[in-house]
Design an enzyme around this catalytic site. Structure first.
Site, PDB file in Angstrom:
ATOM      1  N   ASP A 121       0.757  -1.300  -0.198  1.00 17.28           N
ATOM      2  CA  ASP A 121       0.018  -0.032  -0.179  1.00 17.28           C
ATOM      3  C   ASP A 121       0.639   1.271   0.051  1.00 17.28           C
ATOM      4  OD1 ASP A 121       1.098  -0.334   2.681  1.00 17.28           O
ATOM      5  OD2 ASP A 121      -1.084  -0.080   3.645  1.00 17.28           O
ATOM      6  N   LYS A 151       9.074  -0.255  -5.657  1.00 14.85           N
ATOM      7  CA  LYS A 151       7.774  -1.071  -5.640  1.00 14.85           C
ATOM      8  C   LYS A 151       6.739  -0.525  -6.444  1.00 14.85           C
ATOM      9  CE  LYS A 151       7.100  -4.327  -3.692  1.00 14.85           C
ATOM     10  NZ  LYS A 151       7.447  -5.616  -4.101  1.00 14.85           N
TER      11      LYS A 151
HETATM   12  P1  NAD Z   1      11.653  -9.927   3.385  1.00 18.27           P
HETATM   13  O1  NAD Z   1      12.639  -8.710   3.374  1.00 18.27           O
HETATM   14  O2  NAD Z   1      11.333 -10.601   4.667  1.00 18.27           O
HETATM   15  O3  NAD Z   1      12.023 -10.928   2.265  1.00 18.27           O
HETATM   16  C1  NAD Z   1      12.360 -10.799   0.849  1.00 18.27           C
HETATM   17  C2  NAD Z   1      13.169 -12.039   0.495  1.00 18.27           C
HETATM   18  O4  NAD Z   1      13.371 -11.803  -0.937  1.00 18.27           O
HETATM   19  C3  NAD Z   1      14.323 -12.567   1.187  1.00 18.27           C
HETATM   20  O5  NAD Z   1      14.258 -13.852   1.435  1.00 18.27           O
HETATM   21  C4  NAD Z   1      15.503 -12.203   0.476  1.00 18.27           C
HETATM   22  O6  NAD Z   1      16.553 -13.266   0.534  1.00 18.27           O
HETATM   23  C5  NAD Z   1      14.932 -12.380  -0.892  1.00 18.27           C
HETATM   24  N1  NAD Z   1      15.571 -11.491  -2.091  1.00 18.27           N
HETATM   25  C6  NAD Z   1      16.062 -10.331  -1.814  1.00 18.27           C
HETATM   26  N2  NAD Z   1      16.412  -9.683  -3.278  1.00 18.27           N
HETATM   27  C7  NAD Z   1      16.436 -10.812  -3.946  1.00 18.27           C
HETATM   28  C8  NAD Z   1      16.903 -11.214  -5.313  1.00 18.27           C
HETATM   29  N3  NAD Z   1      17.733 -10.052  -5.926  1.00 18.27           N
HETATM   30  N4  NAD Z   1      16.893 -12.013  -5.786  1.00 18.27           N
HETATM   31  C9  NAD Z   1      16.172 -13.475  -5.120  1.00 18.27           C
HETATM   32  N5  NAD Z   1      15.607 -13.159  -3.888  1.00 18.27           N
HETATM   33  C10 NAD Z   1      15.983 -11.871  -3.097  1.00 18.27           C
HETATM   34  O7  NAD Z   1      10.295  -9.198   2.740  1.00 18.27           O
HETATM   35  P2  NAD Z   1       8.817  -9.421   3.181  1.00 18.27           P
HETATM   36  O8  NAD Z   1       8.330  -8.581   4.259  1.00 18.27           O
HETATM   37  O9  NAD Z   1       8.478 -11.068   3.222  1.00 18.27           O
HETATM   38  O10 NAD Z   1       8.128  -9.004   1.729  1.00 18.27           O
HETATM   39  C11 NAD Z   1       7.889  -9.554   0.525  1.00 18.27           C
HETATM   40  C12 NAD Z   1       7.197  -8.705  -0.100  1.00 18.27           C
HETATM   41  O11 NAD Z   1       5.826  -8.427   0.225  1.00 18.27           O
HETATM   42  C13 NAD Z   1       8.086  -7.926  -0.872  1.00 18.27           C
HETATM   43  O12 NAD Z   1       7.644  -7.656  -2.350  1.00 18.27           O
HETATM   44  C14 NAD Z   1       7.173  -6.382  -0.031  1.00 18.27           C
HETATM   45  O13 NAD Z   1       7.361  -5.416  -0.889  1.00 18.27           O
HETATM   46  C15 NAD Z   1       5.764  -7.094   0.056  1.00 18.27           C
HETATM   47  N6  NAD Z   1       5.032  -6.646   1.016  1.00 18.27           N
HETATM   48  C16 NAD Z   1       5.440  -6.489   2.256  1.00 18.27           C
HETATM   49  C17 NAD Z   1       4.733  -6.138   3.564  1.00 18.27           C
HETATM   50  C18 NAD Z   1       5.187  -6.215   4.905  1.00 18.27           C
HETATM   51  O14 NAD Z   1       4.460  -5.866   5.693  1.00 18.27           O
HETATM   52  N7  NAD Z   1       6.267  -6.900   5.357  1.00 18.27           N
HETATM   53  C19 NAD Z   1       3.361  -5.517   3.352  1.00 18.27           C
HETATM   54  C20 NAD Z   1       3.247  -5.606   1.676  1.00 18.27           C
HETATM   55  C21 NAD Z   1       3.771  -5.955   0.855  1.00 18.27           C
HETATM   56  O1  TDX Z   2      11.871   0.489  15.917  1.00 17.75           O
HETATM   57  C1  TDX Z   2      11.097   1.164  15.113  1.00 17.75           C
HETATM   58  N1  TDX Z   2      10.219   2.169  15.683  1.00 17.75           N
HETATM   59  C2  TDX Z   2       9.360   2.706  14.938  1.00 17.75           C
HETATM   60  O2  TDX Z   2       8.504   3.395  15.529  1.00 17.75           O
HETATM   61  C3  TDX Z   2      10.781   0.678  13.778  1.00 17.75           C
HETATM   62  C4  TDX Z   2      11.534  -0.487  13.110  1.00 17.75           C
HETATM   63  C5  TDX Z   2       9.589   1.148  13.217  1.00 17.75           C
HETATM   64  N2  TDX Z   2       8.760   2.158  13.634  1.00 17.75           N
HETATM   65  C6  TDX Z   2       7.918   2.602  13.013  1.00 17.75           C
HETATM   66  C7  TDX Z   2       7.944   3.119  11.603  1.00 17.75           C
HETATM   67  C8  TDX Z   2       6.499   2.974  10.827  1.00 17.75           C
HETATM   68  O3  TDX Z   2       5.775   3.743  11.148  1.00 17.75           O
HETATM   69  O4  TDX Z   2       6.749   1.571  12.956  1.00 17.75           O
HETATM   70  C9  TDX Z   2       5.990   1.421  11.556  1.00 17.75           C
HETATM   71  C10 TDX Z   2       6.236   0.227  11.069  1.00 17.75           C
HETATM   72  O5  TDX Z   2       7.789   0.426  10.408  1.00 17.75           O
HETATM   73  P1  TDX Z   2       8.298  -0.963   9.737  1.00 17.75           P
HETATM   74  O6  TDX Z   2       8.095  -2.115  10.357  1.00 17.75           O
HETATM   75  O7  TDX Z   2       9.734  -0.468   9.311  1.00 17.75           O
HETATM   76  O8  TDX Z   2       7.452  -1.050   8.434  1.00 17.75           O
HETATM   77  P2  TDX Z   2       7.001   0.217   7.290  1.00 17.75           P
HETATM   78  O9  TDX Z   2       7.937   1.221   7.031  1.00 17.75           O
HETATM   79  O10 TDX Z   2       5.453   0.623   7.514  1.00 17.75           O
HETATM   80  O11 TDX Z   2       6.888  -0.986   5.944  1.00 17.75           O
HETATM   81  C11 TDX Z   2       6.013  -2.342   6.141  1.00 17.75           C
HETATM   82  O12 TDX Z   2       4.838  -2.127   5.637  1.00 17.75           O
HETATM   83  C12 TDX Z   2       4.647  -1.983   4.247  1.00 17.75           C
HETATM   84  C13 TDX Z   2       7.048  -3.206   5.481  1.00 17.75           C
HETATM   85  O13 TDX Z   2       8.353  -3.039   6.057  1.00 17.75           O
HETATM   86  C14 TDX Z   2       7.025  -2.901   4.128  1.00 17.75           C
HETATM   87  O14 TDX Z   2       7.889  -3.840   3.141  1.00 17.75           O
HETATM   88  C15 TDX Z   2       5.630  -2.745   3.310  1.00 17.75           C
HETATM   89  O15 TDX Z   2       5.684  -2.806   2.004  1.00 17.75           O
END
Ligand code: NAD
Ligand code: TDX
Length: 335
Positions: A121, A151
């Site tokens: 988002d 993204k």
């Molecule tokens: P993450 O960082 O935990 O995992 C990413 C994975 O991708 C890792 O295993 C890493 O080794 C692999 N990777 C990175 N670069 C690479 C490359 N060049 N080739 C092959 N593998 C590679 O991320 P996540 O939180 O699991 O996010 C996964 C997907 O979901 C991402 O596309 C992210 O943008 C999306 N997303 C995440 C969130 C969130 O809250 N975490 C929310 C919405 C969307």
């Molecule tokens: O130590 C911290 N203290 C803090 O206040 C950290 C690590 C984060 N924060 C705040 C920043 C954000 O407002 O918490 C919120 C969440 O932070 P993150 O976990 O870094 O997430 P955010 O930046 O919101 O992005 C996450 O959600 C969307 C994921 O990392 C992304 O991959 C996804 O696309």
């Protein structure tokens, strides 16, 4: 069905693999993952012979071409995913998120393979705290950070490949995920593991920034709903009405872990820190019949606290390096 899951050793991808194995007996999974600092082999341990793990990079065109050609579906999770890292070094974000996605799209086009693209988002920018609006599929792109802009760029590549080349693709943009196997650099696991280690949780800025939390299994069930029933070329927003400000989340974690709710520090704010995200997932619910299964954020959070308590072996190896990186850029701010 043979599916190629990129980034399957990361947080959401590994949970997707676990969910798929337990709910889809007819699916065989190949994980393609570069095993960056964010990838964990332990997240895929003991899953049996329906999973093959290939260590490789999504920007490696020959490898990607071969693997995509051997599968019926690509689910693309791999990304550089942490906003804070994208502010200190944007290049890996451009390389993996943009060039990596391009490489996959070209292979999917050549082999005419169904492709699902996982996005966020954050491509929509942020909302004011008092704005009644939420993001919908029609909200214009307005990303703030190097992470969210790469993204957004990758989403636009997918749309162009659908329109220009007839690629059979769908896109989902999900809100903030939480749950098991999330790297301790991210907000919720960082604070839970801090409390286990007797370190005070760290809130950026005033702590009033709002995120819209969804359990990772609810996200992944929605991804399957889109793969099964989504319309080719369309985008679906995924969210579970889980808006909460960061301070409230830290209070909840402290309370769930038997600590005083005021036992946290404010630290330096993130540059360009998005104020609020909020998802309107009406389309996913009405067109595809998806509903979240976790009854509340609080219950999901309690289960997540228990997972980190029970799985210290999984997170301990990454904790020290993560905190030393933060210590170099963040200091305590009195408020
Ligand atoms: P993450 O960082 O935990 O995992 C990413 C994975 O991708 C890792 O295993 C890493 O080794 C692999 N990777 C990175 N670069 C690479 C490359 N060049 N080739 C092959 N593998 C590679 O991320 P996540 O939180 O699991 O996010 C996964 C997907 O979901 C991402 O596309 C992210 O943008 C999306 N997303 C995440 C969130 C969130 O809250 N975490 C929310 C919405 C969307
Ligand atoms: O130590 C911290 N203290 C803090 O206040 C950290 C690590 C984060 N924060 C705040 C920043 C954000 O407002 O918490 C919120 C969440 O932070 P993150 O976990 O870094 O997430 P955010 O930046 O919101 O992005 C996450 O959600 C969307 C994921 O990392 C992304 O991959 C996804 O696309």
């Amino acid at each position: 069905m043979r599916i190629l899951v990129t980034g399957g050793a990361g947080f959401i991808g590994s949970n997707f693999v676990h969910l798929t194995l337990s709910t889809r007996p007819d699916v065989a999974v190949t994980v393609l993952d570069a095993m960056t600092y964010a990838g964990s082999r332990a997240s895929l341990a003991a899953l049996g012979d329906r999973v093959t793990v290939v260590e490789g990079d999504i920007t490696d065109a020959d490898l990607v071409d071969r693997l995509v050609g051997e599968h019926d579906l690509v689910v693309h999770f791999a990304a550089e995913s942490h906003n804070d890292n994208s502010l200190s070094n944007p290049w890996p974000f451009v390389h993996t998120n943009v060039v990596g996605t391009y490489t996959l799209l070209e292979a999917a086009r050549r082999h005419d393979v169904r492709y699902h693209h996982i996005s966020t988002d954050e491509v929509y920018g942020d909302l004011e705290l008092d704005d009644p609006a939420r993001f919908t599929e029609a909200t214009p792109y307005n990303p703030s950070s190097p992470y969210s802009s790469t993204k957004g760029a990758s989403d636009l590549l997918v749309r162009a490949w659908v329109r220009s080349f007839g690629l059979k693709a769908t896109i989902s943009n999900c809100s903030n995920n939480y749950g098991p196997r999330q790297h301790v650099e991210k907000f919720i696991p960082r604070q839970i593991t801090n409390v286990i280690d007797d370190i005070r949780p760290k809130l950026y800025g005033d702590g009033l920034n709002v995120r819209d939390w969804i359990h990772v299994d609810d996200h992944n069930r929605a991804v399957w709903a889109i793969i099964d029933h989504g319309q080719i070329g369309e985008t679906y927003l995924i969210g579970a009405d889980g808006e909460a400000d960061n301070k409230t989340v830290v209070h909840d974690i402290l309370e769930l872990m038997g600590k005083d709710a005021g036992d946290f520090d404010h630290v330096t704010d993130r540059p360009g820190h998005d104020r609020r995200y909020a998802i309107d997932s009406t389309r996913l619910r009405t067109e595809l019949g998806w509903e979240p299964e976790y009854p509340s954020f609080r219950e999901g959070l309690a289960a997540t606290v228990e997972w980190y308590r029970a799985n210290e072996d999984w997170w301990r190896p990454m904790k020290e390096a993560t905190e030393s990186k933060y210590a170099a850029t963040q200091s305590i701010v009195q408020r």
